[in-house]
Write a protein that holds these residues in place. Structure first.
Motif, PDB file in Angstrom:
ATOM      1  N   ALA A   1      -8.202  -8.833 -14.160  1.00 49.39           N
ATOM      2  CA  ALA A   1      -9.633  -9.094 -14.318  1.00 49.39           C
ATOM      3  C   ALA A   1      -9.922 -10.587 -14.392  1.00 49.39           C
ATOM      4  N   VAL A   2      -9.144 -11.339 -15.175  1.00 46.36           N
ATOM      5  CA  VAL A   2      -9.430 -12.775 -15.294  1.00 46.36           C
ATOM      6  C   VAL A   2      -9.077 -13.526 -14.019  1.00 46.36           C
ATOM      7  N   VAL A   3      -8.042 -13.075 -13.314  1.00 47.27           N
ATOM      8  CA  VAL A   3      -7.717 -13.708 -12.025  1.00 47.27           C
ATOM      9  C   VAL A   3      -8.849 -13.458 -11.027  1.00 47.27           C
TER      10      VAL A   3
ATOM     11  N   GLY B   1     -11.945 -15.573 -12.157  1.00 43.21           N
ATOM     12  CA  GLY B   1     -11.689 -16.984 -11.867  1.00 43.21           C
ATOM     13  C   GLY B   1     -11.667 -17.267 -10.383  1.00 43.21           C
ATOM     14  N   GLY B   2     -11.050 -16.389  -9.611  1.00 41.77           N
ATOM     15  CA  GLY B   2     -11.000 -16.566  -8.151  1.00 41.77           C
ATOM     16  C   GLY B   2     -12.377 -16.563  -7.530  1.00 41.77           C
TER      17      GLY B   2
ATOM     18  N   PHE C   1      -6.422 -17.195 -15.604  1.00 44.79           N
ATOM     19  CA  PHE C   1      -7.837 -17.404 -15.285  1.00 44.79           C
ATOM     20  C   PHE C   1      -8.058 -18.753 -14.609  1.00 44.79           C
ATOM     21  N   LEU C   2      -7.588 -19.830 -15.241  1.00 46.42           N
ATOM     22  CA  LEU C   2      -7.844 -21.168 -14.707  1.00 46.42           C
ATOM     23  C   LEU C   2      -6.939 -21.527 -13.530  1.00 46.42           C
ATOM     24  N   GLY C   3      -5.640 -21.247 -13.652  1.00 45.87           N
ATOM     25  CA  GLY C   3      -4.686 -21.651 -12.613  1.00 45.87           C
ATOM     26  C   GLY C   3      -4.719 -20.762 -11.385  1.00 45.87           C
TER      27      GLY C   3
END
Length: 163
Positions: free
Chosen positions: A34-36, A39-40, A96-98
């Protein structure tokens, strides 16, 4: 050495042909997925904004992609120092960020398509310059990001410890 096929599991302890194991894998990783994804999506929106602000005419140097990739690599260098040397980051920050935000922001697939388009008569020199400038620039940007982050954040951390 044996070759992997598309049906081989990425985790040798999980057999994706077994429904319970598929569900278990999803349950354990749904927060990361979910966070990927979030973030994407945000990173891709940022990249889209830059390409709209800096359109590239056919046969010309693609400044938008170049600037996006180099600034994203610089940010990745900073992020990796923060999450590995400065913070005790939550387990979802890095995905999330990377992987998400900066992975969606940078676009090395577009870079390869643009090189392919430029490597034609009349623009081949531009294509080669773009090819090598991006490769070298991306490496330098990560190095500068890491170096700047270490100087900025670790110096502050050392000062706090010395007080």
């Amino acid at each position: 050495m044996t070759e992997l096929s598309a049906t081989d599991p990425t985790d040798p302890d999980v057999d994706l042909r077994i429904p319970d194991q598929r569900r278990e894998l999803f349950r354990e990783h749904r927060a990361v997925l979910a966070v990927v994804a979030l973030g994407g999506g945000l990173g891709a929106l940022g990249r889209y904004g830059i390409t709209q602000a800096m359109p590239t005419a056919p046969g010309h140097f693609p400044w938008a992609t170049f600037c996006t990739n180099l600034s994203g690599c610089f940010a990745i260098g900073i992020l990796m120092v923060l999450v590995t040397e400065v913070w005790s980051a939550h387990r979802l920050i890095r995905p999330f960020l990377g992987t998400g935000l900066l992975g969606g922001f940078t676009t090395f697939s577009t870079y390869t398509v643009e090189i392919h388009d430029l490597l034609r008569p009349g623009a081949a020199i531009t294509g080669l310059v773009y090819l090598f400038a991006t490769l070298l620039g991306a490496l330098v940007a990560v190095f500068l990001g890491v170096t700047c982050a270490r100087i900025t954040f670790l110096r502050k951390k050392i000062r706090r410890v010395q007080r």
